[in-house]
Design a protein around this motif. Structure first.
Motif, mmCIF file in Angstrom:
data_model
loop_
_atom_site.group_PDB
_atom_site.id
_atom_site.type_symbol
_atom_site.label_atom_id
_atom_site.label_comp_id
_atom_site.label_asym_id
_atom_site.label_seq_id
_atom_site.Cartn_x
_atom_site.Cartn_y
_atom_site.Cartn_z
ATOM 1 N N THR A 34 31.737 -20.674 14.888
ATOM 2 C CA THR A 34 30.735 -20.041 15.754
ATOM 3 C C THR A 34 30.114 -21.001 16.756
ATOM 4 N N ASP A 35 30.498 -22.253 16.728
ATOM 5 C CA ASP A 35 29.979 -23.264 17.659
ATOM 6 C C ASP A 35 30.339 -22.858 19.085
ATOM 7 N N ARG A 36 29.336 -22.772 19.972
ATOM 8 C CA ARG A 36 29.574 -22.345 21.361
ATOM 9 C C ARG A 36 30.464 -23.303 22.135
ATOM 10 N N THR A 37 30.637 -24.535 21.640
ATOM 11 C CA THR A 37 31.499 -25.489 22.344
ATOM 12 C C THR A 37 32.961 -25.373 21.906
#
Length: 91
Positions: A34-37
């Motif tokens: 789920t990390d936006r990066t």
């Protein structure tokens, strides 16, 4: 073990994504990251198949662009690098 197809830059950039996936024998699966990066990963299986692990909830444009870029990277298609903040790594 199956041999991956040779793809051209034109195929990667111009084919409808579903057609490109079928031609390349690539499957897209949801990623739990789920990390936006994190934009996605290409995994080449020992069997010769390739799977793209892509985060959910991204725009259609982002999903399409990143999928095409990952396919190009996985199959050795010469395309310019994506601009920052995008970074690709080979593990």
């Amino acid at each position: 073990m199956s041999v991956p197809p040779a793809l051209s830059a034109a195929q990667v950039l111009d084919s409808p994504l579903d057609d490109l996936l079928a031609t390349a024998g690539v499957e897209i699966l949801d990623s739990s990251i789920t990390d936006r990066t994190f934009f996605g990963a290409a995994v080449q299986r020992k069997s010769g198949g390739t799977v793209l692990r892509m985060p959910t909830g991204r725009s259609e444009l982002e999903h399409d662009t990143v999928a095409r870029y990952l396919i190009a990277q996985a199959f050795g298609v010469d395309l310019p690098d994506l601009p920052p903040p995008f970074v690709t790594a080979v593990a």
